[in-house]
Design an enzyme around this catalytic site. Structure first.
Site, short mmCIF file in Angstrom:
data_model
loop_
_atom_site.label_atom_id
_atom_site.label_comp_id
_atom_site.label_asym_id
_atom_site.label_seq_id
_atom_site.Cartn_x
_atom_site.Cartn_y
_atom_site.Cartn_z
N ASP A 184 0.83 -1.21 0.00
CA ASP A 184 0.00 0.00 0.00
C ASP A 184 0.87 1.25 0.00
O ASP A 184 1.96 1.26 0.55
CB ASP A 184 -0.91 -0.02 1.25
CG ASP A 184 -2.11 0.90 1.10
OD1 ASP A 184 -2.29 1.48 0.01
OD2 ASP A 184 -2.86 1.03 2.08
N ASN A 186 -10.64 -2.83 -6.55
CA ASN A 186 -9.78 -1.96 -7.36
C ASN A 186 -10.30 -1.76 -8.78
O ASN A 186 -9.91 -0.82 -9.47
CB ASN A 186 -8.34 -2.48 -7.42
CG ASN A 186 -7.56 -2.31 -6.14
OD1 ASN A 186 -6.63 -3.06 -5.83
ND2 ASN A 186 -7.92 -1.31 -5.34
C1 FPP Z 1 -1.57 0.15 -3.47
O1 FPP Z 1 -1.21 1.49 -3.53
C2 FPP Z 1 -1.07 -0.61 -4.60
C3 FPP Z 1 -1.81 -1.21 -5.57
C4 FPP Z 1 -3.28 -1.16 -5.60
C5 FPP Z 1 -1.19 -1.91 -6.69
C6 FPP Z 1 0.00 -2.77 -6.37
C7 FPP Z 1 0.68 -3.09 -7.63
C8 FPP Z 1 2.01 -3.08 -7.86
C9 FPP Z 1 3.02 -2.81 -6.83
C10 FPP Z 1 2.52 -3.28 -9.24
C11 FPP Z 1 2.36 -4.59 -9.90
C12 FPP Z 1 2.58 -5.79 -9.11
C13 FPP Z 1 3.19 -6.92 -9.56
C14 FPP Z 1 3.02 -8.14 -8.75
C15 FPP Z 1 4.01 -7.01 -10.79
P1 FPP Z 1 -2.34 2.58 -3.68
O2 FPP Z 1 -2.48 2.88 -5.13
O3 FPP Z 1 -3.59 2.14 -3.00
O4 FPP Z 1 -1.68 3.78 -2.93
P2 FPP Z 1 -2.38 4.93 -2.07
O5 FPP Z 1 -3.09 4.25 -0.93
O6 FPP Z 1 -1.23 5.76 -1.61
O7 FPP Z 1 -3.31 5.65 -2.98
#
Ligand code: FPP
Length: 236
Positions: A15, A63
């Site tokens: 996150d 998501n």
């Molecule tokens: C959460 O941060 C992250 C995600 C929803 C996506 C995670 C994906 C990756 C790290 C990239 C791809 C993964 C692989 C396995 C190749 P957020 O967007 O919710 O952040 P925020 O809470 O700060 O808005």
């Protein structure tokens, strides 16, 4: 670290990518791009420390309601990462598995996932599980439906169904429950992740945003875990 205190299964709610990008005045996708570097670093660290299962919550069922541009950027990122990491996974003996509601993924992405799962199926050093289009309630519901179908004409058999039988209907069948669940970025909630499977999991919350969560932070979490006293509701 003493081998007996290394968690067999470490799971991570990655996150903070969006906030990391915002702090730098960039688009959210920039955070996800850098998040992939943390995926690689933590996978390497997990292999080095002798963790047997590393699972990552990459995309929840919820998501899908993010802006279409972010969803498609994330899917593209999955696709590119999958194609790029074959060699590293093979060299490190890592088996790759994707779990979730795969019917919502594109045919192209599903084909790439299948190819990588097949190619790495014989690797035994560690299993890397990516939860994609996954939610805990969805998993429990699909298990309950499959169970209902299986026992539709056998009410007596249904009465005998136990906890471990139910385990085998979840998409995580055959994978041990997480010993340690890490969530980054300071948030302290489960967000509809592994609801059934975390009954006795140890939780570790870090304030570090996911793109900054690298080997040092991963090892710090393992050290914290090694000091926990797990009692599973019993008295020692
Ligand atoms: C959460 O941060 C992250 C995600 C929803 C996506 C995670 C994906 C990756 C790290 C990239 C791809 C993964 C692989 C396995 C190749 P957020 O967007 O919710 O952040 P925020 O809470 O700060 O808005």
């Amino acid at each position: 670290m003493d081998n007996t205190t290394v968690p067999r299964h470490v799971s991570i709610i990655m996150d903070g990518n969006g906030r990391w990008a915002k702090e730098r005045g960039k688009e959210r996708v920039f955070g996800h791009l850098n998040g992939v570097k943390s995926v690689r670093a933590c996978t390497e660290a997990a292999v080095e420390e002798g963790v047997r299962y590393l699972s990552l919550f990459a995309f929840s069922e919820e998501n899908w309601s993010r802006p279409e541009s972010e969803v498609s950027a994330l899917m593209d990122l999955m696709m590119v990462s999958i194609r790029k990491e074959v060699r590293t996974l093979m060299d490190n003996g890592v088996r790759f598995v994707v779990l979730g509601n795969r019917s919502r993924l594109s045919e192209r992405l599903n084909a790439s996932i299948d190819a990588l799962m097949e190619e790495t199926a014989g690797n035994e050093r560690m299993t890397l599980i990516i939860f994609l289009s996954y939610s805990g309630k969805w998993d429990i519901l699909q298990a309950a439906k499959a169970l209902a179908k299986r026992y539709a004409a056998d009410p007596e058999g249904l009465e005998r169904v136990g906890i471990s039988d139910f385990d085998s209907y979840l998409v995580t069948a055959g994978i041990p429950d997480p010993d340690l669940l890490i969530r980054t970025s300071g948030e302290q909630r489960i967000s509809n992740y592994l609801l059934w499977q975390t009954a006795y999991t140890e939780f570790y919350f870090s304030d570090v945003l996911w793109p900054d969560f690298r080997k040092k932070e991963f090892r710090k979490a393992l050290r914290a875990y090694s000091k926990r006293d797990r009692r599973y509701g019993k008295v020692k």
